[in-house]
Motif scaffolding. Structure first.
Motif, short mmCIF file in Angstrom:
data_model
loop_
_atom_site.label_atom_id
_atom_site.label_comp_id
_atom_site.label_asym_id
_atom_site.label_seq_id
_atom_site.Cartn_x
_atom_site.Cartn_y
_atom_site.Cartn_z
N THR A 131 -6.64 -5.33 4.98
CA THR A 131 -5.98 -5.13 3.69
C THR A 131 -6.13 -6.44 2.92
O THR A 131 -6.10 -7.52 3.50
CB THR A 131 -4.49 -4.79 3.87
OG1 THR A 131 -3.89 -5.75 4.74
CG2 THR A 131 -4.32 -3.40 4.47
N ARG A 140 -6.19 -3.83 -5.60
CA ARG A 140 -5.85 -2.41 -5.54
C ARG A 140 -7.10 -1.55 -5.62
O ARG A 140 -8.14 -1.98 -6.11
CB ARG A 140 -4.88 -2.06 -6.68
CG ARG A 140 -3.54 -2.77 -6.56
CD ARG A 140 -2.62 -2.50 -7.72
NE ARG A 140 -1.34 -3.17 -7.52
CZ ARG A 140 -0.31 -2.64 -6.88
NH1 ARG A 140 -0.40 -1.41 -6.39
NH2 ARG A 140 0.81 -3.32 -6.72
N ASN A 141 -6.96 -0.33 -5.15
CA ASN A 141 -8.07 0.61 -5.11
C ASN A 141 -8.26 1.23 -6.50
O ASN A 141 -7.34 1.85 -7.02
CB ASN A 141 -7.77 1.70 -4.08
CG ASN A 141 -8.99 2.51 -3.72
OD1 ASN A 141 -9.80 2.84 -4.57
ND2 ASN A 141 -9.12 2.84 -2.45
N ASP A 144 -7.05 4.81 -6.91
CA ASP A 144 -5.61 5.04 -6.89
C ASP A 144 -4.94 3.68 -6.77
O ASP A 144 -4.94 3.08 -5.69
CB ASP A 144 -5.22 5.94 -5.71
CG ASP A 144 -3.72 6.22 -5.63
OD1 ASP A 144 -2.95 5.57 -6.36
OD2 ASP A 144 -3.33 7.09 -4.83
N SER A 146 -2.11 2.70 -6.50
CA SER A 146 -1.00 2.54 -5.55
C SER A 146 -1.50 2.25 -4.14
O SER A 146 -0.71 1.90 -3.26
CB SER A 146 -0.13 3.80 -5.52
OG SER A 146 -0.80 4.87 -4.86
N ARG A 147 -2.81 2.36 -3.94
CA ARG A 147 -3.42 2.14 -2.63
C ARG A 147 -4.17 0.81 -2.61
O ARG A 147 -4.62 0.31 -3.64
CB ARG A 147 -4.42 3.26 -2.32
CG ARG A 147 -3.80 4.62 -2.19
CD ARG A 147 -3.28 4.84 -0.80
NE ARG A 147 -2.70 6.17 -0.64
CZ ARG A 147 -2.37 6.70 0.53
NH1 ARG A 147 -2.58 6.01 1.63
NH2 ARG A 147 -1.84 7.90 0.60
N ALA A 183 -13.21 3.15 1.68
CA ALA A 183 -11.97 3.37 0.94
C ALA A 183 -12.22 3.52 -0.55
O ALA A 183 -11.46 4.22 -1.24
CB ALA A 183 -11.01 2.20 1.18
N ASP A 366 -6.55 7.56 5.62
CA ASP A 366 -6.64 6.91 4.32
C ASP A 366 -6.21 5.44 4.39
O ASP A 366 -5.38 5.05 5.22
CB ASP A 366 -5.76 7.63 3.30
CG ASP A 366 -6.29 9.01 2.96
OD1 ASP A 366 -7.48 9.27 3.21
OD2 ASP A 366 -5.51 9.84 2.45
N ALA A 369 -1.18 1.85 1.67
CA ALA A 369 -0.68 1.55 0.34
C ALA A 369 -0.85 0.08 0.02
O ALA A 369 -0.94 -0.77 0.91
CB ALA A 369 0.79 1.95 0.23
N ASN A 413 -5.53 14.42 -2.67
CA ASN A 413 -5.12 13.16 -3.30
C ASN A 413 -6.24 12.46 -4.07
O ASN A 413 -6.00 11.43 -4.70
CB ASN A 413 -4.52 12.20 -2.28
CG ASN A 413 -5.50 11.86 -1.16
OD1 ASN A 413 -6.71 11.94 -1.31
ND2 ASN A 413 -4.96 11.46 0.01
N LEU A 415 -8.65 10.68 -3.05
CA LEU A 415 -9.19 9.46 -2.45
C LEU A 415 -10.56 9.73 -1.83
O LEU A 415 -10.81 10.81 -1.28
CB LEU A 415 -8.24 8.93 -1.38
CG LEU A 415 -6.93 8.32 -1.90
CD1 LEU A 415 -6.00 8.01 -0.73
CD2 LEU A 415 -7.21 7.05 -2.70
#
Length: 451
Positions: A131, A140-141, A144, A146-147, A183, A366, A369, A413, A415
């Motif tokens: 991460t 961040r991704n 998304d 939030s991921r 990802a 996945d 977050a 979702n 992703l």
């Protein structure tokens, strides 16, 4: 998107070579997009705007543009290789702030091919975890926000997925190119040992770490890989695809970290399409040894201990300090002294003599977050990493080439989903050939809809 953001590296280079666009325009458009969007994504630690524009202007005056495979192509560089005149921070407040005297060989090769370095991307501290957040920011991704974007090349992958740069340099010691590529819906290639210059940290994580390309298309990944490898005249063109023996395996190498239904289903569907395309596909599992996780962990932690040895431990995050402490202990054990690479290769080579390519899920679930993982405990970080990315580390220990290839998105979702391809040493072009088949059979959206 503007006229030149969101384009592939191949498209940009061809246009620059034909003088249909000035390198400055390409760079200016990417810099403007970074200014507008990177505050939401957090891909870059440092943006080298003035340096990039100066390099673009110098490039425009050259008389040999026709010979430059990456002419005018903006590239993002991971913060674990030296870039001349810039500090190599490796994601840590403990690292020296002095500017590097010279480019890393991979950066030198990219510049020699005509690429323009846009900036340096975020990594987790010492590139340890899967991460990307820490002292120098969080990434961040783009699909998304939030991921997370995965790690440790999370900043590089986010830059490419967000069309902030068409290609990026990553490095992979436990899956750190393939994890964020999977990802973020990108093509990421970890070459085999000795193909691309490594020289990462003090030990290359005892031979597990390699540099490689992150891109939105197979053609871009192939072109960048050939530049990095210094192999002849680089070309984005794919060789003719020949029928291959492909083994499909959804079995996790790490007991207790199975692939989720969605990620396993993506691998099975990819196998089905490859079989329809003429490849011989068989369901078969490699014989992963029980000692695999312990042997990988010893090199992962001991490599971190070596990288942290000259740093002020008080400035390291607690999870990094504990990781390095475990590495110092394991470095004194038989886990590091025993040649587990040779043992793993001896065990798995018969499998790869039966099959040309191994196909697996790229991830087990996945990406987590986007949280302050760097402030959480070591055990939580390691458990999280092993749960969502158990498929990548064996091939770092073996030092065999492996790639992450996009395979659509989760209908629930949105992703990205991805598969992993593995081959014996020297099999990089074979992996890219299979990746090109998947790209043709199951096209993917190249960049995230950030706008």
């Amino acid at each position: 998107m503007t006229e030149w953001t969101g384009r592939t590296a191949v498209e940009i280079a061809e246009a620059v070579r034909r003088r249909e666009v000035a390198p400055r325009q390409v760079v200016e458009e990417h810099l403007a997009r970074i200014r507008r969007l990177d505050g939401r994504v957090g891909a870059f630690r440092t943006v080298l705007a003035e340096e990039a524009l100066a390099a673009a202007d110098a490039l425009a005056d050259r008389t040999d543009l026709a010979d430059l495979p990456l002419a005018g192509v903006p590239v993002a560089v991971k913060d674990n290789v030296p870039v001349a005149g810039q500090a190599l921070r490796n994601g840590s407040a403990a690292s020296p702030a002095a500017p590097a005297a010279a480019d890393h060989e991979t950066v030198r090769r990219l510049r020699a091919a005509g690429a323009v370095v846009l900036g340096i991307t975020h990594v987790p501290e010492l590139c340890v975890f899967g991460t990307t957040d820490g002292e120098h920011g969080a990434t961040r991704n783009p699909w998304d926000l939030s991921r997370g974007s995965g790690g440790s090349s999370g900043g590089s992958a986010a830059a490419v997925a967000g069309a902030l740069a068409p290609i990026a340099l990553g490095a992979d010691g436990m899956g750190s190119i393939r994890i964020p590529s999977a990802a973020c819906g990108l093509v990421g290639l970890k070459p085999g040992a000795g193909v691309v210059p490594a020289q990462l940290g003090e030990t290359d994580w005892y031979g597990m770490a390699e540099n490689g390309p992150i891109a939105t298309t197979v053609a871009d990944a192939r072109l960048m890989f050939q530049v990095l490898a210094g192999s002849g005249k680089p070309s984005a063109d794919a060789p003719p695809s020949a029928p291959l023996r492909i083994a499909l395996s959804t079995r996790s190498p790490v007991p207790g970290s199975p692939a989720s239904r969605a990620w396993a289903a993506a691998a099975r569907e990819a196998a089905r399409l490859l079989e329809q395309a003429g490849h011989q596909v068989t369901t078969a599992d490699p014989s992963y040894p029980l000692w695999l996780s312990a042997a990988v962990t010893a090199r992962w932690t001991a490599g971190t201990a070596a990288d942290a040895a000259g740093l002020d431990a008080r400035l390291l995050a607690p999870r990094t300090r504990r990781h390095a402490a475990l590495g110092r202990f394991l470095a004194r054990t038989a886990l590091l002294r025993t040649d587990y690479r040779a043992r793993l290769r001896e065990r798995l080579t018969p499998f790869f003599e039966q099959y040309d390519v191994l196909l697996t899920p790229a991830l087990a679930r996945d990406v987590p977050a986007a949280k302050a993982w760097s402030r959480r405990g070591w055990a939580v970080n390691v458990l999280t990493n092993s749960r969502f990315s158990p498929f990548t580390p064996p091939w770092n220990l073996a030092a065999w080439p492996a790639a992450a290839v996009p395979f659509g998105a989760d209908p629930g979702n949105g992703l990205p989903r991805a598969v992993q391809l593995v081959a014996l040493p020297g099999g990089e072009e074979r992996l890219l050939s299979v990746a090109a088949d998947l790209e043709r059979l199951h096209p993917w959206p190249r960049t995230a809809p950030l706008d």
